[in-house]
Structure formats: C-alpha cells, structure tokens
Design a protein around this motif. Sequence first.
Motif, PDB file in Angstrom:
ATOM      1  N   ILE A 365      -2.322  11.520  20.646  1.00 51.18           N
ATOM      2  CA  ILE A 365      -2.382  11.519  21.415  1.00 51.18           C
ATOM      3  C   ILE A 365      -2.344   9.960  22.453  1.00 51.18           C
ATOM      4  O   ILE A 365      -2.914   9.497  22.812  1.00 51.18           O
ATOM      5  N   TRP A 366      -1.477  10.578  23.559  1.00 52.45           N
ATOM      6  CA  TRP A 366      -0.893   9.804  24.388  1.00 52.45           C
ATOM      7  C   TRP A 366      -2.032  10.679  26.155  1.00 52.45           C
ATOM      8  O   TRP A 366      -2.167  11.613  26.297  1.00 52.45           O
ATOM      9  N   ARG A 367      -2.189   9.478  27.041  1.00 55.17           N
ATOM     10  CA  ARG A 367      -2.778   9.581  28.044  1.00 55.17           C
ATOM     11  C   ARG A 367      -2.493   8.999  28.804  1.00 55.17           C
ATOM     12  O   ARG A 367      -2.742   7.024  28.681  1.00 55.17           O
ATOM     13  N   ARG A 368      -2.052   9.093  30.588  1.00 61.90           N
ATOM     14  CA  ARG A 368      -1.523   8.894  31.179  1.00 61.90           C
ATOM     15  C   ARG A 368      -2.641   7.427  31.266  1.00 61.90           C
ATOM     16  O   ARG A 368      -3.770   7.406  32.120  1.00 61.90           O
ATOM     17  N   GLY A 369      -2.118   5.761  31.582  1.00 60.66           N
ATOM     18  CA  GLY A 369      -3.176   4.636  31.390  1.00 60.66           C
ATOM     19  C   GLY A 369      -3.722   4.474  30.335  1.00 60.66           C
ATOM     20  O   GLY A 369      -4.592   3.278  30.628  1.00 60.66           O
ATOM     21  N   ALA A 370      -4.242   5.364  29.472  1.00 56.75           N
ATOM     22  CA  ALA A 370      -5.132   4.784  28.352  1.00 56.75           C
ATOM     23  C   ALA A 370      -4.646   3.994  27.679  1.00 56.75           C
ATOM     24  O   ALA A 370      -3.714   3.504  27.410  1.00 56.75           O
ATOM     25  N   GLU A 371      -5.389   2.764  26.847  1.00 55.66           N
ATOM     26  CA  GLU A 371      -5.210   1.348  26.373  1.00 55.66           C
ATOM     27  C   GLU A 371      -4.705   2.258  24.358  1.00 55.66           C
ATOM     28  O   GLU A 371      -5.142   3.217  23.906  1.00 55.66           O
ATOM     29  N   PRO A 372      -3.241   1.486  24.625  1.00 54.69           N
ATOM     30  CA  PRO A 372      -2.176   1.920  23.580  1.00 54.69           C
ATOM     31  C   PRO A 372      -3.189   1.101  22.112  1.00 54.69           C
ATOM     32  O   PRO A 372      -3.721  -0.117  22.045  1.00 54.69           O
ATOM     33  N   ASP A 373      -3.206   1.880  20.819  1.00 55.18           N
ATOM     34  CA  ASP A 373      -2.993   1.060  19.201  1.00 55.18           C
ATOM     35  C   ASP A 373      -1.516  -0.143  19.563  1.00 55.18           C
ATOM     36  O   ASP A 373      -1.047  -0.515  20.151  1.00 55.18           O
ATOM     37  N   ALA A 374      -1.682  -0.437  18.009  1.00 50.67           N
ATOM     38  CA  ALA A 374      -0.832  -1.402  17.867  1.00 50.67           C
ATOM     39  C   ALA A 374       0.489  -0.626  17.336  1.00 50.67           C
ATOM     40  O   ALA A 374       1.253  -1.373  16.953  1.00 50.67           O
ATOM     41  N   VAL A 375       0.858   0.688  17.143  1.00 53.00           N
ATOM     42  CA  VAL A 375       1.801   1.363  16.641  1.00 53.00           C
ATOM     43  C   VAL A 375       2.505   1.652  17.061  1.00 53.00           C
ATOM     44  O   VAL A 375       2.733   1.414  18.904  1.00 53.00           O
ATOM     45  N   THR A 376       3.999   1.468  16.906  1.00 50.17           N
ATOM     46  CA  THR A 376       4.536   1.013  17.953  1.00 50.17           C
ATOM     47  C   THR A 376       5.961   2.212  17.148  1.00 50.17           C
ATOM     48  O   THR A 376       6.787   2.424  17.924  1.00 50.17           O
ATOM     49  N   GLU A 377       5.592   2.984  16.632  1.00 50.22           N
ATOM     50  CA  GLU A 377       6.935   4.533  16.029  1.00 50.22           C
ATOM     51  C   GLU A 377       6.539   5.388  15.168  1.00 50.22           C
ATOM     52  O   GLU A 377       5.087   4.873  14.840  1.00 50.22           O
ATOM     53  N   ARG A 381       4.331   6.696   7.868  1.00 51.38           N
ATOM     54  CA  ARG A 381       3.684   4.961   7.168  1.00 51.38           C
ATOM     55  C   ARG A 381       3.109   4.986   8.207  1.00 51.38           C
ATOM     56  O   ARG A 381       2.087   3.755   8.542  1.00 51.38           O
ATOM     57  N   ALA A 382       3.756   4.832   9.582  1.00 55.47           N
ATOM     58  CA  ALA A 382       3.356   3.928  10.656  1.00 55.47           C
ATOM     59  C   ALA A 382       2.193   4.557  11.253  1.00 55.47           C
ATOM     60  O   ALA A 382       0.819   3.457  11.034  1.00 55.47           O
TER      61      ALA A 382
END
Length: 403
Positions: A365-377, A381-382
């Motif tokens: 789930i992507w929201r403009r300006g929201a704080e991301p988690d540590a996943v990069t792909e 598995r990610a």
Amino acid sequence: MKYIIVLGDGMADEPIDSLGGKTPLEAADTPVMDRLAREGRNGLFKTVADGMHPGSEVANMAVLGYDVPNVYEGRGVLEAASMGVDVPEGWMAMRCNLLTIEDGIIKNHSGGHISTEEADELIRTLNDRLGSDTVRFYTGVSYRCLLLIKGGDKRIDCTPPHDVPGAGFEDKLVKALVPEAEPTASLINDLILESQRILAGHPVNVRRMAEGKEPANSIWPWSPGCRPKMVPMSENYPVRSGVVISAVDLIFGIGVYAGLKQIKVPGATGLYDTDYEGKVQAAVDALRGGADFVFLHVEASDEAGHDGDVPLKIRTIENLDHRVLKPLMEAVDESGEDVAVALLPDHPTPCALRTHTSDPVPFVIWRRGAEPDAVTEFSERAAVNGIYGFMEGDSFIKEFLKP
C-alpha cells in the motif's frame, strides 16, 4: 482521497529451479513495483478463506472486502451479471468453458485460447442443438461462456478445468453430492458428451485445426450457484464513485454486485497481448472524471501460469510494471492529489503446478508522504518482512481505504 488497486491476477508463484531458485516476480525487471515497495508499506494477505477453493472469484471478492464464505454463490452467476444475463429465480448459473480434449485427456482449459467470435459460433450451434426451455448457453469472452439450468441443484462436485490439465476428462465428470442432485449431475454430463459429438466436426474447429490451432471440442460447466448476497461497497466503505477495469466477465460481475461501473477497454484480451496502455488511460480518465476508486485488473500472468510458461509469465509481470504501473504512477505524481495505490495478486498460479494455490500473496500500500517500512522490493519473500505482517478477511481493504 482517491484509491487505486492494481491487481496482477495469478502473479505470485513459487521458486523455480531454472530461475536459480527465484520466483518470476523476483526474476522480472520491476523498477516501479520495487519503488512502491520501497516507498510503501508491505505485507502478506490470505485471500482464500479456509476450506474454500482458490478461485479468482473467491480471491478477488476477498480483496474487495467481502465475507466470501457467507456470500459466495459460484462464479457463473457473477459472470452472468457482467454479461447482462438475468438469472431468474429457480435457475442455476455455471461458468461453461470451451476446452480442448485430445485422446480423452484435458489438454487445455481454453480451447486453445479461442477467439470470442469463434466461440460465439460454437455457442450458437450448441444452443440450437442442445438448448431448451430449461437449458441456455451464452457467449462470454473467448473460452469463458455461460450455462443456465432451470431447477438445477448446485449440490454437485464440479472440477475447474484449469486445475486438471493432463487429466482424463471422464474421471472429472460432475458428481452429485446428495441424491437429490443426481438429475442435475446426469444432465450436465450428458451435455458435455453431446457437445463433444457436435463440436468435433464443427466448421470452426475444422478451420482451426487446418491453421494448426487446437480445437475447442468440448464444453466444461463448473462453479454452480444462484444470486449472491453481496451489497455495494459503498454500504461498508468510503467508495462513492468506483469503477472496475478488466477483460474478464468474472471481474466485471463482481463489480456489478459491488456497485462499480464497468469500463471495457477495446483491445483488452485477458492475455499477454492485452491493451495495457488502454487500461491505464481508462483508469486515469475515470479518476479525472470524478471516480474515487479504481479496481484495475490484469489477467495475463494468470494465463501464463496456467500454461506453465515461465518466460511468458516474467514478460507479463514486466509488462504490468513498465506499461501499467509506470504511466499510472507518472499520472499520480503529476496530479499532486491525495492518492493511495495498492498492488497485489489475487492468488498464486505457480507455473510448475499450472493451477491456483491458496498461499498468501504479497501486497503493498503506497500513500504519498507516508512513512515506509524496511522492504525494498516487491516479491513473495520480501513481503514477509513488511510492517503489515499477515492479513486476512477484510483487514486489507479497511487499511487501504483509510481516509
């Protein structure tokens, strides 16, 4: 706030030896998916409730937040809704595939991916020869047709043909689950056998075989049901003007009951050659036209999985990334509006199995300006390391549709 769900049907898979132990998602070039994962918040979603078959209807209804075990009535009635076919009281609707049988074996579930125009010729012939006051056939999209039976008893065991490629068809004929359903099971099996006699020498199939194509030489009815007890999404969620974009009657049918406007894109096929750009433009136009919710469904990866075609599945995933998500996110970025974007499959369709499984699927789930988690792909598995952890039921849609 506006919301966009991009669903890559059957996109999830399992590690494949020929890919060095990677899944197609991990092996594909997916910079935009990875951007969403890197800037968004990830997790795993169990889209198939315990005890339910991992069909696309079950999984997509779950994505939209429905209590599937309590409202599910089979996919036939959903596809009927999409086609504008009324299922009268006392009638049963079934998905009716056109498929290829060779030497008694189910060779494929799609009649060699027969065209809609060819399928219509076959269905009209079947209606003329087998239709009656109690049996009706309807053309859908490609091999995905419809059968209605008056007084049919849905307490029957029907095998989805995409689950059993390579199986003998006689072993998979319909079986009654209760004595009262025996007449329905016998009727459907008779229709299957009669269709094989009728379609074997049909001019459409003669022409297809002369062109080196597989014949659509049998019907295969499955997933029986009546009207589902679904309510529009607007009754439970902040969706006031939603649309559904797909090439598949099943998804449009879910949209009808969910209260979503159907947008049918010319050139959308449900296969790898679908009009990806047309679907994106339809989504952007809908948002600019006032829609606050878009469900953008792309079928291609599921079909590649059913065919067991690993290179094609990778290509369909890359097409989703490059030709759908890239222009879509460019439009979102340029708009400057508050927009939430979710990306996920409905279920895995592993190439090695060539059928659906009920394993949890990755989502972001992507929201403009929201704080991301540590996943990069973005991958199976990610997603395990995502902040959302494991979700099921209506938890995904409730999280996604937060204001």
